[in-house]
Design a protein around this motif. Structure first.
Motif, PDB file in Angstrom:
ATOM      1  N   GLN A   1     -12.754   2.779  -1.334  1.00  0.00           N
ATOM      2  CA  GLN A   1     -12.555   1.802  -0.252  1.00  0.00           C
ATOM      3  C   GLN A   1     -12.846   0.363  -0.679  1.00  0.00           C
TER       4      GLN A   1
ATOM      5  N   MET B   1      -9.966  -1.405  -2.355  1.00  0.00           N
ATOM      6  CA  MET B   1      -8.878  -1.672  -1.391  1.00  0.00           C
ATOM      7  C   MET B   1      -9.203  -2.942  -0.584  1.00  0.00           C
ATOM      8  N   GLN B   2     -10.488  -3.083  -0.208  1.00  0.00           N
ATOM      9  CA  GLN B   2     -10.908  -4.294   0.525  1.00  0.00           C
ATOM     10  C   GLN B   2     -10.801  -5.525  -0.387  1.00  0.00           C
TER      11      GLN B   2
ATOM     12  N   ALA C   1      -7.296  -6.729  -0.760  1.00  0.00           N
ATOM     13  CA  ALA C   1      -6.850  -7.417   0.455  1.00  0.00           C
ATOM     14  C   ALA C   1      -7.493  -8.791   0.577  1.00  0.00           C
TER      15      ALA C   1
ATOM     16  N   ILE D   1      -2.631   3.377   3.245  1.00  0.00           N
ATOM     17  CA  ILE D   1      -3.534   2.256   2.961  1.00  0.00           C
ATOM     18  C   ILE D   1      -3.247   1.073   3.888  1.00  0.00           C
TER      19      ILE D   1
ATOM     20  N   ASN E   1      -6.130  -0.575   6.051  1.00  0.00           N
ATOM     21  CA  ASN E   1      -6.426  -2.017   6.002  1.00  0.00           C
ATOM     22  C   ASN E   1      -6.306  -2.649   7.390  1.00  0.00           C
TER      23      ASN E   1
END
Lengths: 193, 193
Positions: free
Chosen positions: A139, A142-143, A146, B9, B13
């Motif tokens: 996770q 993925m953050q 972004a 994903i 998000n």
């Protein structure tokens, strides 16, 4: 029965403090640091949505139970960002003391059940624990992707450090997620280093 | 497979935004408002710890799944504090549109599964949904009692309003929790009104 409920509520009120433990990771919009309570929620959603990435011996119900509980010890021990500077042996001692105190607030049957679940997660040997741990490692990148780099920028992380400290754990329990993450992360590092 | 993962994903998000939806309820230490993501995490812990308060037909795994998902629509529709001023029909329309958009980000099989789980929670007719809804109503008064009144003070709530709007829902799925809460809440209102 009322005494039992009083203990259960005392534990749940103590758990509220996890909302005030901040992590190294930023929210996807980079507006602030993520806290460990909302991180735990997000991981339970990861488990529901990415269950098709788990191996055949993984029990998703147990994965979710581990993820709900996995960071409670941070109420006393704090969050140690994976790329930060900390002593793993000292951290482990702090987390064990925290587990004694925090799970110790519960009635004995619940204390033993939740403590055993947390210990299974920490030991990272069962398929369910390995998948849970992989989601916990999957996770944050993925953050970061972004958020434009997030904690990678703050801690000046190299791609090699990422692969060693994070990649190996993702791959261990969720090889499909690692293949997905590796490609994206590699592209990011190529463009930002 | 990559397209599927990209969709999963993208949904995860998007779900991150729930961390920025603030509720009427304060944290137990009254330091700030609680957000809907950490609230959802706290409720899953309530379900684990208070499972002994559920009736025999309640499936705790399903309760936890509902609680993980129950507030996602607030990303678009916002949180409507229970004692605040809002139009229930308008809120329902906004939440339905939000469910279409947010669950619609997922691959179809996951969209249908998670949407059905959310709808079961909203309909509040199965034993599992009723227990989940009771926990959702039981946690804020526990926080308010810890925080010295919290949203009861802010919205000038009377004990009668509390019993009508909150108590009936707690009692419906968790009569033991209602007996526990009623005594404590009644004492608080007697001392603070």
């Amino acid at each position: 029965m009322t005494d039992r409920l009083e203990q259960q509520i005392a534990f749940l009120n103590e758990a509220d403090k996890l909302k005030s433990v901040n992590r190294g990771t930023l929210l996807c919009d980079a507006s602030r640091r993520e806290n460990s309570a909302e991180h735990s929620w997000h991981l339970t959603l990861y488990a529901l949505v990415l269950a098709d990435q788990a191996g055949p011996d993984v029990d998703i119900t147990r994965v979710i139970k581990m993820l709900i509980l996995h960071d409670l010890v941070e109420i006393d021990a704090g969050d140690n960002p994976i790329f930060g500077d900390y002593d793993p042996a000292e951290m482990e001692a702090q987390e064990l003391a925290a587990a004694d105190r925090i799970f110790g607030l519960l009635p004995i049957d619940l204390r033993d059940d939740l403590r055993a679940t947390w210990e299974e997660f920490e030991a990272n040997t069962t398929p369910s624990a390995q998948f849970a741990k992989s989601l916990d490692r999957f996770q944050p990148p993925m953050q970061n992707l972004a958020a434009g780099g997030g904690s990678w920028v703050e801690y000046s992380v190299t791609e090699e450090q990422f692969i060693t400290k994070v990649g190996s754990k993702i791959k261990n329990g969720a090889p499909g997620l690692w293949a997905f993450a590796q490609k994206k992360v590699s592209t990011w590092f190529a463009a930002n280093r």
